[in-house]
Design a protein around this motif. Structure first.
Motif, short mmCIF file in Angstrom:
data_model
loop_
_atom_site.label_atom_id
_atom_site.label_comp_id
_atom_site.label_asym_id
_atom_site.label_seq_id
_atom_site.Cartn_x
_atom_site.Cartn_y
_atom_site.Cartn_z
N ASP A 13 -10.92 -1.86 112.94
CA ASP A 13 -12.38 -1.92 112.97
C ASP A 13 -12.92 -1.86 111.54
O ASP A 13 -12.53 -0.99 110.76
N GLY A 14 -13.78 -2.79 111.20
CA GLY A 14 -14.34 -2.85 109.87
C GLY A 14 -13.37 -3.38 108.84
O GLY A 14 -13.64 -3.32 107.64
N GLY A 15 -12.24 -3.92 109.30
CA GLY A 15 -11.22 -4.43 108.39
C GLY A 15 -11.58 -5.80 107.83
O GLY A 15 -12.64 -6.37 108.13
N LEU A 16 -10.70 -6.31 107.02
CA LEU A 16 -10.94 -7.57 106.32
C LEU A 16 -11.24 -8.72 107.28
O LEU A 16 -12.16 -9.50 107.04
N TYR A 17 -10.47 -8.84 108.38
CA TYR A 17 -10.71 -9.94 109.31
C TYR A 17 -12.11 -9.87 109.91
O TYR A 17 -12.80 -10.88 110.02
N GLU A 18 -12.53 -8.69 110.28
CA GLU A 18 -13.87 -8.52 110.85
C GLU A 18 -14.95 -8.88 109.82
O GLU A 18 -15.93 -9.56 110.14
N ILE A 19 -14.76 -8.45 108.61
CA ILE A 19 -15.72 -8.77 107.54
C ILE A 19 -15.78 -10.27 107.31
O ILE A 19 -16.87 -10.85 107.21
N MET A 20 -14.62 -10.93 107.22
CA MET A 20 -14.59 -12.37 106.98
C MET A 20 -15.23 -13.15 108.13
O MET A 20 -15.95 -14.12 107.90
N GLU A 21 -14.96 -12.74 109.36
CA GLU A 21 -15.57 -13.41 110.51
C GLU A 21 -17.09 -13.27 110.46
O GLU A 21 -17.83 -14.21 110.76
N SER A 22 -17.56 -12.10 110.07
CA SER A 22 -18.99 -11.87 109.96
C SER A 22 -19.61 -12.75 108.89
O SER A 22 -20.67 -13.36 109.09
N LEU A 23 -18.95 -12.84 107.74
CA LEU A 23 -19.46 -13.67 106.65
C LEU A 23 -19.44 -15.16 107.00
O LEU A 23 -20.31 -15.91 106.56
N ALA A 24 -18.44 -15.58 107.78
CA ALA A 24 -18.33 -17.00 108.13
C ALA A 24 -19.43 -17.43 109.10
O ALA A 24 -19.87 -18.58 109.09
N GLY A 25 -19.88 -16.49 109.93
CA GLY A 25 -20.96 -16.79 110.87
C GLY A 25 -20.67 -18.01 111.73
O GLY A 25 -19.60 -18.12 112.33
N ASP A 26 -21.61 -18.94 111.78
CA ASP A 26 -21.48 -20.13 112.62
C ASP A 26 -20.40 -21.10 112.13
O ASP A 26 -20.01 -22.01 112.86
N ASP A 27 -19.94 -20.92 110.91
CA ASP A 27 -18.91 -21.81 110.35
C ASP A 27 -17.49 -21.37 110.70
O ASP A 27 -16.52 -22.04 110.31
N ASN A 60 -1.75 -3.59 107.82
CA ASN A 60 -2.36 -4.24 108.98
C ASN A 60 -3.63 -3.55 109.43
O ASN A 60 -4.58 -4.20 109.87
N VAL A 61 -3.69 -2.24 109.31
CA VAL A 61 -4.90 -1.50 109.68
C VAL A 61 -6.06 -1.93 108.81
O VAL A 61 -7.18 -2.14 109.29
N MET A 62 -5.79 -2.14 107.52
CA MET A 62 -6.86 -2.55 106.60
C MET A 62 -7.37 -3.95 106.93
O MET A 62 -8.54 -4.26 106.73
N GLU A 63 -6.51 -4.80 107.45
CA GLU A 63 -6.92 -6.16 107.78
C GLU A 63 -7.46 -6.26 109.20
O GLU A 63 -8.46 -6.91 109.45
N GLU A 64 -6.75 -5.66 110.15
CA GLU A 64 -7.03 -5.89 111.56
C GLU A 64 -7.84 -4.80 112.23
O GLU A 64 -8.35 -5.00 113.34
N ILE A 76 5.29 -0.78 104.99
CA ILE A 76 4.14 -1.29 104.21
C ILE A 76 3.13 -1.97 105.14
O ILE A 76 1.92 -1.73 105.04
N LEU A 77 3.62 -2.80 106.06
CA LEU A 77 2.71 -3.54 106.95
C LEU A 77 1.97 -2.63 107.93
O LEU A 77 0.85 -2.95 108.33
N ALA A 78 2.59 -1.52 108.31
CA ALA A 78 1.91 -0.59 109.22
C ALA A 78 0.60 -0.12 108.62
O ALA A 78 -0.42 -0.01 109.31
N ILE A 79 0.58 0.14 107.34
CA ILE A 79 -0.64 0.57 106.64
C ILE A 79 -1.54 -0.63 106.36
O ILE A 79 -2.74 -0.60 106.59
#
Length: 72
Positions: free
Chosen positions: A26-40, A20-24, A15-18
């Motif tokens: 390119d274009g995954g959740l972590y990248e999106i959240m970091e972008s939204l957080a910006g300077d914060d 983790n790709v969605m989160e980690e 389950i995690l193999a699939i």
């Protein structure tokens, strides 16, 4: 919660193999959240790291636990 069996661990890894790709990936959740957080981002991460660890109960493997699992 009983200790995990080798089957449980294999299923979780599958389950995690699939997942983790969605989160980690390119274009995954972590990248999106970091972008939204910006300077914060740094202050938000500091707040997350300051959250105390949640205590958990030790594993237990009794007939009662096994019966409960079998009923699922």
């Amino acid at each position: 919660m009983p200790p995990p069996t080798s089957f449980d661990v294999a299923k979780i890894r599958e389950i995690l193999a699939i997942h983790n790709v969605m989160e980690e990936g390119d274009g995954g959740l972590y990248e999106i959240m970091e972008s939204l957080a910006g300077d914060d981002l740094a202050s938000l991460l500091a707040r997350v790291h300051a959250i105390p660890e949640v205590p958990v109960a030790p594993h237990t493997d009794t007939p009662v636990v096994r019966r409960s699992i079998d009923q699922l």
